[in-house]
Scaffold this motif. Structure first.
Motif, PDB file in Angstrom:
ATOM      1  N   LEU A  71       0.822  -1.199   0.000  1.00  9.52           N
ATOM      2  CA  LEU A  71       0.000   0.000   0.000  1.00  9.52           C
ATOM      3  C   LEU A  71       0.859   1.253   0.000  1.00  9.52           C
ATOM      4  CD1 LEU A  71      -2.737  -1.151   2.523  1.00  9.52           C
ATOM      5  CD2 LEU A  71      -3.166  -0.462   0.158  1.00  9.52           C
ATOM      6  N   GLU A  72       1.992   1.200   0.722  1.00 11.74           N
ATOM      7  CA  GLU A  72       2.896   2.355   0.771  1.00 11.74           C
ATOM      8  C   GLU A  72       3.443   2.667  -0.619  1.00 11.74           C
ATOM      9  OE1 GLU A  72       2.530   0.667   4.780  1.00 11.74           O
ATOM     10  OE2 GLU A  72       2.966  -0.219   2.821  1.00 11.74           O
ATOM     11  N   ASP A  73       3.806   1.622  -1.359  1.00  8.92           N
ATOM     12  CA  ASP A  73       4.317   1.836  -2.723  1.00  8.92           C
ATOM     13  C   ASP A  73       3.233   2.429  -3.614  1.00  8.92           C
ATOM     14  OD1 ASP A  73       6.765   0.836  -1.993  1.00  8.92           O
ATOM     15  OD2 ASP A  73       6.432  -1.155  -2.846  1.00  8.92           O
ATOM     16  N   ALA A  74       1.989   1.922  -3.467  1.00  9.15           N
ATOM     17  CA  ALA A  74       0.893   2.424  -4.280  1.00  9.15           C
ATOM     18  C   ALA A  74       0.601   3.888  -3.955  1.00  9.15           C
ATOM     19  CB  ALA A  74      -0.357   1.577  -4.066  1.00  9.15           C
ATOM     20  N   ALA A  75       0.551   4.201  -2.668  1.00  7.69           N
ATOM     21  CA  ALA A  75       0.267   5.581  -2.256  1.00  7.69           C
ATOM     22  C   ALA A  75       1.365   6.522  -2.728  1.00  7.69           C
ATOM     23  CB  ALA A  75       0.105   5.661  -0.745  1.00  7.69           C
ATOM     24  N   GLY A  76       2.584   6.012  -2.823  1.00  4.84           N
ATOM     25  CA  GLY A  76       3.720   6.859  -3.180  1.00  4.84           C
ATOM     26  C   GLY A  76       3.693   7.371  -4.596  1.00  4.84           C
TER      27      GLY A  76
END
Length: 326
Positions: A71-76
């Motif tokens: 999720l962190e990669d997607a949000a980034g």
């Protein structure tokens, strides 16, 4: 055309695909169809889309993040330029990983991006708009804003009551039309019969329920014929008078019933369904038991369809049974 993604009951991909074929490409064009997810473009209004009764939720597709590890990669990779919604003052943001809600540092970062792009403020109390970042089990990440729920989906459900979109899918399997006479011999709180009336506008819908305490609830549903009775007997239903039986009988998981009694209930009720159905009529049954196909054959039905689905996280099977011409 605007792009959207929508969720639906897992296991119903074939049913949803068939229903979406009714739209012209000018109205709604399917781009991708997966189990529980469809990505599409449409010129239909937000209100028209919200009224589609077979979807669980519909989201305006703000960004297709592609395959992401977390999720962190997607949000980034979501930037202020991706946020094309402007007319709202407050918002809420939710994260979902697979089929479950999730929490991570990505939430705060995402809220900052939305606030910077729109000037709106995050809140958890009655937000004007809700955003979702969803990392699916296949690692596909989608980010979008949720369309308002239609009124029929806002009704508070009783414990164990079917969601209206599941009831509507059962009606699709039954190929319901407004001319059909429909029976639910295990009516419960009336989710199925309510949808037959409101979602398909059937001319006559009959609810039979054994529990007398549920009769006032059923009788409060406009245009419904509600009767107290036993699905294993149905003496007040005339033979060959019903076009469709659509029902969700007890699964034996929550009721105090022995396996033998449950099997007897299914056998007797299937006999009654076969009796009251017109020639070539069909029964659509949602259940968690595994012996229904055997009993259906014994009572004279042929099985046309079987869908293995998830209902509120529980494994279930949706059967379509046909009465042969007589």
């Amino acid at each position: 055309m605007m792009r959207y993604f929508a969720t639906f009951t897992s296991g119903c991909q074939e049913i949803i695909a068939s229903r979406l074929q009714n739209f012209s490409n000018n109205q709604l064009k399917v781009e991708e169809l997966h189990d529980g997810l469809v990505i599409f473009s449409s010129d239909l209004t937000v209100n028209q889309l919200s009224e589609l009764r077979f979807f669980t939720n519909i989201f305006g597709l703000t960004k297709d993040c592609g395959e992401q590890k977390s999720l962190e990669d997607a949000a980034g990779i979501i930037k202020t330029s991706d946020i094309n919604c402007r007319d709202f003052k407050t918002f809420a943001t939710y994260l979902r990983q697979g089929s479950q809600p999730a929490s991570s540092a990505a939430l705060g970062n995402l809220q900052n991006v939305i606030a910077a792009a729109t000037g709106a403020q995050p809140t958890s109390f009655r937000p004007d708009l809700e955003f979702l970042l969803w990392l699916r089990d296949d690692k596909r990440a989608l980010f979008g804003w949720r369309l308002p729920l239609a009124g029929f989906k806002k009704r508070s459900l009783e414990a164990g009551e079917l969601r209206p979109e599941v009831a509507h899918i059962m009606g699709l399997v039954a190929a319901l039309s407004s001319k059909h006479v429909v029976l639910d011999p295990f009516a419960g709180y009336g989710a199925i019969v309510r949808e037959c009336l409101q979602g398909f506008h059937c001319q006559e819908v009959i609810a039979v329920e054994h529990n007398e305490h549920l009769l006032p609830h059923l009788k409060s549903i406009p245009h419904l014929v509600a009767k107290q009775g036993d699905a294993a007997r149905l003496p007040h239903i005339v033979s060959r008078s019903i076009d469709r039986v659509i029902t969700d009988p007890p699964w034996g998981r929550f009721e105090a019933s022995s396996p033998e009694n449950l099997r007897h209930l299914y056998f007797a009720s299937l006999q009654q369904m076969h009796r009251v159905l017109r020639s070539k009529g069909c029964a659509v049954i949602l259940t968690g038991v595994d012996f229904l196909p055997e009993l259906a054959q014994e009572t004279g039905f042929i099985q046309e369809k079987q869908y293995n689905i998830l209902v509120s996280g529980q494994k279930a099977t949706l059967y379509k049974l046909r009465k042969l011409a007589t």
